[in-house]
Design an enzyme around this catalytic site. Sequence first.
Site, PDB file in Angstrom:
ATOM      1  N   GLU A 107      25.155  39.540  32.382  1.00  0.00           N
ATOM      2  CA  GLU A 107      25.673  38.373  32.516  1.00  0.00           C
ATOM      3  C   GLU A 107      25.204  37.697  33.206  1.00  0.00           C
ATOM      4  O   GLU A 107      24.060  37.308  33.724  1.00  0.00           O
ATOM      5  CB  GLU A 107      26.936  39.639  33.440  1.00  0.00           C
ATOM      6  CG  GLU A 107      28.235  39.894  33.073  1.00  0.00           C
ATOM      7  CD  GLU A 107      28.976  40.459  34.361  1.00  0.00           C
ATOM      8  OE1 GLU A 107      29.103  40.351  35.281  1.00  0.00           O
ATOM      9  OE2 GLU A 107      29.978  41.934  33.966  1.00  0.00           O
TER      10      GLU A 107
ATOM     11  N   ASP B  29      30.490  47.869  31.247  1.00  0.00           N
ATOM     12  CA  ASP B  29      30.385  48.336  33.151  1.00  0.00           C
ATOM     13  C   ASP B  29      31.152  48.343  33.583  1.00  0.00           C
ATOM     14  O   ASP B  29      31.621  49.364  34.417  1.00  0.00           O
ATOM     15  CB  ASP B  29      29.086  47.535  33.810  1.00  0.00           C
ATOM     16  CG  ASP B  29      29.570  46.188  33.929  1.00  0.00           C
ATOM     17  OD1 ASP B  29      30.740  45.809  33.160  1.00  0.00           O
ATOM     18  OD2 ASP B  29      28.560  45.438  35.129  1.00  0.00           O
ATOM     19  N   SER B  30      32.570  48.185  32.774  1.00  0.00           N
ATOM     20  CA  SER B  30      33.858  48.311  33.270  1.00  0.00           C
ATOM     21  C   SER B  30      34.347  49.499  33.481  1.00  0.00           C
ATOM     22  O   SER B  30      35.400  50.110  33.865  1.00  0.00           O
ATOM     23  CB  SER B  30      34.579  47.952  31.946  1.00  0.00           C
ATOM     24  OG  SER B  30      34.402  48.038  31.040  1.00  0.00           O
TER      25      SER B  30
ATOM     26  N   ASP C 214      25.783  47.474  28.269  1.00  0.00           N
ATOM     27  CA  ASP C 214      25.750  46.249  29.449  1.00  0.00           C
ATOM     28  C   ASP C 214      25.531  47.233  30.880  1.00  0.00           C
ATOM     29  O   ASP C 214      25.423  48.016  31.037  1.00  0.00           O
ATOM     30  CB  ASP C 214      27.461  46.454  29.685  1.00  0.00           C
ATOM     31  CG  ASP C 214      28.104  45.107  30.110  1.00  0.00           C
ATOM     32  OD1 ASP C 214      27.768  44.650  30.338  1.00  0.00           O
ATOM     33  OD2 ASP C 214      29.438  45.231  30.931  1.00  0.00           O
TER      34      ASP C 214
ATOM     35  N   GLU D 219      34.694  35.020  29.280  1.00  0.00           N
ATOM     36  CA  GLU D 219      35.794  35.820  29.468  1.00  0.00           C
ATOM     37  C   GLU D 219      36.045  34.326  30.248  1.00  0.00           C
ATOM     38  O   GLU D 219      35.542  33.921  31.359  1.00  0.00           O
ATOM     39  CB  GLU D 219      34.713  37.359  30.752  1.00  0.00           C
ATOM     40  CG  GLU D 219      36.504  38.047  31.062  1.00  0.00           C
ATOM     41  CD  GLU D 219      35.787  38.985  31.554  1.00  0.00           C
ATOM     42  OE1 GLU D 219      34.163  39.527  31.305  1.00  0.00           O
ATOM     43  OE2 GLU D 219      36.821  39.974  32.488  1.00  0.00           O
TER      44      GLU D 219
ATOM     45  N   LYS E  80      24.268  43.646  27.083  1.00  0.00           N
ATOM     46  CA  LYS E  80      24.472  42.400  27.690  1.00  0.00           C
ATOM     47  C   LYS E  80      23.916  42.416  28.567  1.00  0.00           C
ATOM     48  O   LYS E  80      23.794  42.645  30.086  1.00  0.00           O
ATOM     49  CB  LYS E  80      26.046  42.944  27.135  1.00  0.00           C
ATOM     50  CG  LYS E  80      26.185  41.546  27.989  1.00  0.00           C
ATOM     51  CD  LYS E  80      28.397  41.882  27.633  1.00  0.00           C
ATOM     52  CE  LYS E  80      29.174  42.999  28.424  1.00  0.00           C
ATOM     53  NZ  LYS E  80      29.214  42.320  29.583  1.00  0.00           N
TER      54      LYS E  80
HETATM   55  O1  KIV Z   1      32.442  45.441  30.924  1.00  0.00           O
HETATM   56  C1  KIV Z   1      33.264  45.228  30.342  1.00  0.00           C
HETATM   57  O2  KIV Z   1      33.770  46.536  29.646  1.00  0.00           O
HETATM   58  C2  KIV Z   1      33.046  44.198  29.794  1.00  0.00           C
HETATM   59  C3  KIV Z   1      33.693  43.664  28.875  1.00  0.00           C
HETATM   60  C4  KIV Z   1      35.575  43.151  29.263  1.00  0.00           C
HETATM   61  C5  KIV Z   1      32.872  42.227  28.104  1.00  0.00           C
HETATM   62  O3  KIV Z   1      31.690  43.248  30.134  1.00  0.00           O
END
Ligand code: KIV
Length: 269
Positions: A120, A50-51, A89, A187, A118
């Site tokens: 968090e 989600d970055s 994510d 992280e 994924k």
């Molecule tokens: O959103 C993302 O790119 C991430 C990575 C930094 C692990 O969660």
Amino acid sequence: MSIIKNEFEKMNITKIKNAKNKYKLTMITAYDALFANLFEELAHMILVGDSLNMSFAGKKDTLSATLEQMIYHTKAVCNGAKNSFVILDMPFGTYINKDEALKNAVKVYNETNAAAIKIEGGEDKAYIIEHLTKNSIAVMGHIGLMPQYVRSEGGYKVRGKTKEDEVQLIKDARAVEKAGAFALVIEGVKSEVAKKISQSVSIPTIGIGAGKDTDGQVLVWSDMLGFFEEFKPKFVRKYLDGASLVKGAVAQYRQDVEKENFPNKEEEY
Ligand code: KIV
């Protein structure tokens, strides 16, 4: 530099779990088919992080990313890297309770070829991870500095600086493992604590800003290839000066247009 492409073997969660203590896992983010195709067969896993909301959509944090947006980018990544183990994510707000999490994870599996999702969260999210894994969803955990907690935590804070936090992080990792996650991103955690976490669980840990003693590493592609110029976190190694290369090439193109050097005879019909 040798390119390891011909040694590529498509990953699955069994192979990923079995990699622990045998070889280091490499994960990279990708948001589109073009780059995913370049990374395919080079990294063990591709994360549609989600970055992308920051580096791709220009937002100030990841919190406004939507499930539709993540699905759109994951479809593109899966189209570009058909042999890769792709992880979506889950964005903020899409797993606030176990029913919502399962409904959204099923939507991801229905609409994309993602192999896993994924999430968090540590002990606080273990019950959600357990509900997902019991319903045949492959889940990668994510503990330590969690970007989706940035507003509730009041910033991005490196974790594991106190004994109390170290104890909490180990509890988080164990809870995520017990809930059935196949791997765990760590992280922004002090290296010696990340090492202890990695030794405390039997699933592979994938570090970012967590030192060298995790079972693998992940980097955001636009950071490691030098395209994201706003700031460079301490833990990022820049393997390419992408921004300078792109700017230089586009400046050259403009000069060629202005001087009528482009197109030339070979470049016209
Ligand atoms: O959103 C993302 O790119 C991430 C990575 C930094 C692990 O969660």
